[in-house]
Scaffold this motif. Structure first.
Motif, short mmCIF file in Angstrom:
data_model
loop_
_atom_site.label_atom_id
_atom_site.label_comp_id
_atom_site.label_asym_id
_atom_site.label_seq_id
_atom_site.Cartn_x
_atom_site.Cartn_y
_atom_site.Cartn_z
N ILE A 173 0.78 -1.61 -0.27
CA ILE A 173 0.39 -0.18 0.07
C ILE A 173 1.05 1.49 0.06
O ILE A 173 0.56 2.32 0.14
CB ILE A 173 -1.02 0.03 1.52
N GLY A 174 2.18 1.50 0.49
CA GLY A 174 2.73 1.95 0.53
C GLY A 174 2.88 3.14 1.07
O GLY A 174 1.55 3.14 2.35
N ARG B 195 1.43 5.59 13.42
CA ARG B 195 0.46 4.75 12.39
C ARG B 195 -0.19 6.08 10.50
O ARG B 195 -0.24 6.17 11.00
CB ARG B 195 -0.43 3.67 12.91
N ILE C 175 -1.60 4.03 9.29
CA ILE C 175 -2.80 3.75 8.66
C ILE C 175 -4.17 3.77 9.64
O ILE C 175 -3.65 3.84 10.82
CB ILE C 175 -2.82 2.09 8.47
N GLY D 212 -2.48 -2.85 14.97
CA GLY D 212 -0.54 -2.84 14.88
C GLY D 212 -0.92 -2.19 16.47
O GLY D 212 -2.14 -1.09 16.69
N LEU D 213 -0.12 -1.94 17.10
CA LEU D 213 0.59 -0.83 17.94
C LEU D 213 1.38 0.36 18.02
O LEU D 213 0.92 0.91 18.55
CB LEU D 213 0.86 -1.47 18.80
N GLY D 214 1.75 -0.13 16.14
CA GLY D 214 2.50 1.09 16.33
C GLY D 214 3.76 0.96 16.61
O GLY D 214 4.50 2.68 17.09
N GLY E 198 6.68 -1.41 16.58
CA GLY E 198 7.24 -2.44 15.52
C GLY E 198 9.03 -1.41 15.29
O GLY E 198 9.53 -2.05 15.32
N SER F 131 6.66 -0.12 -0.33
CA SER F 131 7.57 0.77 0.48
C SER F 131 8.81 -0.11 0.11
O SER F 131 9.04 -1.95 -0.05
CB SER F 131 7.52 0.76 1.67
N PHE G 130 11.77 -0.98 2.45
CA PHE G 130 13.07 -0.83 4.16
C PHE G 130 14.06 -0.96 4.06
O PHE G 130 14.60 -2.31 3.69
CB PHE G 130 12.04 -1.23 5.68
P1 ADP Z 1 2.00 -1.67 13.25
O1 ADP Z 1 2.41 -2.12 11.79
O2 ADP Z 1 1.86 -2.29 14.78
O3 ADP Z 1 0.99 -0.31 13.72
P2 ADP Z 1 5.15 -0.87 13.36
O4 ADP Z 1 5.35 0.24 13.95
O5 ADP Z 1 5.73 -1.52 12.47
O6 ADP Z 1 3.42 -0.77 13.88
O7 ADP Z 1 4.58 0.45 12.06
C1 ADP Z 1 4.38 1.45 11.97
C2 ADP Z 1 3.57 2.05 10.41
O8 ADP Z 1 4.42 2.53 9.42
C3 ADP Z 1 2.05 1.18 10.37
O9 ADP Z 1 1.33 1.02 11.21
C4 ADP Z 1 2.11 1.43 8.89
O10 ADP Z 1 1.12 2.51 8.63
C5 ADP Z 1 3.50 1.51 8.03
N1 ADP Z 1 4.05 0.73 7.66
C6 ADP Z 1 4.96 0.32 7.77
N2 ADP Z 1 5.29 -0.43 7.38
C7 ADP Z 1 5.14 -1.03 5.59
C8 ADP Z 1 4.55 -1.50 4.99
N3 ADP Z 1 5.85 -1.93 4.00
N4 ADP Z 1 4.10 -0.74 4.00
C9 ADP Z 1 3.31 -0.06 3.98
N5 ADP Z 1 3.23 0.80 5.86
C10 ADP Z 1 3.88 0.09 6.33
#
Ligand code: ADP
Length: 506
Positions: free
Chosen positions: A443-444, A459, A461, A468-470, A472, A497, A499
């Motif tokens: 989804i980007g 987050r 989203i 999710g908790l935001g 990770g 995306s 990383f």
């Molecule tokens: P969580 O996944 O529990 O919300 P993370 O800290 O892992 O917490 O991620 C933070 C936010 O980053 C996510 O809520 C999401 O919006 C965005 N995100 C992380 N990885 C991706 C990805 N691969 N593609 C799109 N958005 C991502």
């Protein structure tokens, strides 16, 4: 000098008992006249003239005249010791009495004049003393005021005239301004950039006489000297007047309230932070409980289903293949719960600075392959199309458990945000760094969220869309920081995306 002259002028000699003195003088004169009588028979009054002069000045002239007339008649006119006066002597005595009266009057006038001049002199002396005392008092008041200004624990500047020339700048004010402004006009004393702000206030006070009172005014000290810190003052700017009530200058009194203002600001920031923290905590609690409830509810439902199947003797439900699937699902849900609890524990470890790493020699590529194998089920469930390029051994000295955590989070995110999409996982080394790239076509992320997603509870989203908790990525960034590495993201909304994790070998 003048004072000394007054002081050195001797006081006129004064007789305490003038009548007694007069009696004494006349008695003495009579005695001398008596002794000298054989030689001065033509002048029975001759010695009495100077005696009357003396008595008129120092004693009593009238008493002297009466006494001398009586004594002269009795002692020096024939018949002696008798009140009888022959006619030819009457004229003689009258002449003496008249001239005596005149001498007495002249003496009296002289004495009055002397008295008056003495009084005037005393009055002058008193006036002079008063003037001197007033001048001394004014001088001591002035010096008291001056030392009060100079020792005052507040900044005091006194300006004179329409161009506001500083005539007094106490040490506090000097320290605040970084220099002594005495002798400088306002234009010369403050830089052009802040002159306009100040002169407007000064001119208004000088012209209208209305004092200016300002609370917690920021003084841009940096404009004066880049080494100085900006400060805050409570300011009073008041006009001062001459004796005719005209405004002749301005008094600027400033109290440094910088510590109070900074403390207040810090307090306000703290309160805002606390309010935000409380709100974040509440949100976190509601999300966390929701996140925990989902796998627990699923486990509970599965369990109820199994109990029901058992009680009904439905053996098909426990066939090998079904059991295998059941355990897999259970294990996913349990992993999810463990993951959530671990994340929460890590957050508190990071907050208290207790997140520690234990380094060991390991191969990043092998570790990534292991993690992918472990999460393959999860990735398959999300229908991710995996492409791996992790063959090259990348040896480094890292914490196995924590680096696994970083990789696992990236893979979990891929399974959440790149469902059904192409995913490329690769490792490489460059210089003294090992790299892991996780590229997905999911989804980007919008540009404004690229930085934010690495913060706590942030987050990009809606919480109802994907669970999710935001935490990770925040935890991943902290873990990599402890290794001296980093994590970055490049992304386009709707396109996917990338990383990138970098880890120094040592
Ligand atoms: P969580 O996944 O529990 O919300 P993370 O800290 O892992 O917490 O991620 C933070 C936010 O980053 C996510 O809520 C999401 O919006 C965005 N995100 C992380 N990885 C991706 C990805 N691969 N593609 C799109 N958005 C991502």
């Amino acid at each position: 000098m003048l004072r000394a002259a007054f002081r050195s002028n001797p006081r006129r000699f004064k007789i305490r008992h003038p009548v007694l003195f007069t009696f004494a003088v006349i008695a003495l004169t009579t005695l001398v006249q008596w002794i000298w009588w054989p030689y001065i028979q033509q002048g029975p009054f001759i010695l009495f003239y100077p005696a009357i002069v003396l008595c008129s000045l120092l004693g009593d002239g009238l008493v002297a005249l009466v006494l001398s007339t009586v004594l002269a008649k009795l002692l020096f006119f024939e018949p002696k010791f008798s009140w009888y006066l022959p006619p030819h002597d009457v004229f003689f005595i009258i002449t003496y009495v008249v001239s005596g009266i005149m001498i007495w009057q002249v003496g009296k006038l002289t004495r009055d004049a002397l008295d008056r001049s003495e009084e005037a002199e005393a009055a002058n002396r008193k006036l002079f003393d008063d003037v001197e005392a007033a001048r001394f008092e004014a001088e001591s008041e002035r010096s008291k005021l001056h030392s009060l200004f100079m020792q005052a624990p507040v900044s005091i500047n006194v300006y004179e005239g329409p161009d506001h020339r500083c005539i007094l700048c106490n040490p506090e004010a000097q320290e605040a301004a970084g220099r002594d402004m005495t002798g400088l006009t306002l234009r010369e004393a403050v830089p052009e950039s802040i002159y306009k702000e100040y002169v407007g206030i000064f001119d208004r006070v000088y012209q209208t006489g209305e004092p200016f009172i300002g609370k917690e005014i920021q003084a841009r000290m940096r404009a004066l000297d880049p080494k100085l810190e900006d400060r805050y003052y409570n300011i009073v700017i008041k006009p001062f007047h001459n004796s005719r009530g005209q405004i002749i200058g301005i008094l600027n009194l400033s109290v440094d309230v910088t510590p109070e203002v900074l403390a207040k600001k810090a307090r306000e920031e703290l309160v805002a932070e606390l309010a935000e923290a409380v709100q974040t905590r509440d949100e976190f609690m509601s999300i966390a409980s929701h996140e925990l409830r989902t796998p627990l509810t699923s486990l509970k439902l599965q369990n109820q289903l199994r109990v029901r199947n058992l009680s009904r003797g439905n053996k098909d439900a426990f066939a090998d293949e079904k059991m295998q699937r059941m355990f897999n699902v259970d294990s996913l849900q349990i992993d999810r719960i463990i993951h959530l609890v671990d994340d929460m524990l890590d957050i508190s470890r990071i907050r208290t600075g207790k997140l520690a790493i234990e380094r060991e020699q390991l191969d990043l590529s092998a570790l990534v392959r292991e993690c992918v194998d472990r999460q393959r089920l999860q990735l398959e469930a999300a229908d991710c199309k995996l492409e791996m390029h992790c063959e090259e051994p990348i040896e480094g000295h890292w914490d196995r458990f924590r680096i696994e955590q970083v990789i696992a989070n990236l893979l979990t995110n891929v399974s959440k945000y790149a469902k059904g999409a192409q995913v490329r996982i690769s490792t490489r080394k460059e210089g003294n760094l090992g790299f892991l790239e996780v590229l997905d076509h999911g989804i980007g992320i919008a540009p404004e969220n690229l930085e934010r997603i690495f913060e706590r509870f942030e987050r990009a989203i809606n919480k109802n869309e994907v669970s999710g908790l935001g935490l990770g990525l925040y935890i991943a960034r902290e873990i990599l920081k402890l290794h001296g590495g980093s994590i970055t993201v490049e992304s386009k909304l709707g396109e996917g995306s990338k990383f990138t994790v970098s880890l120094p070998f040592a």
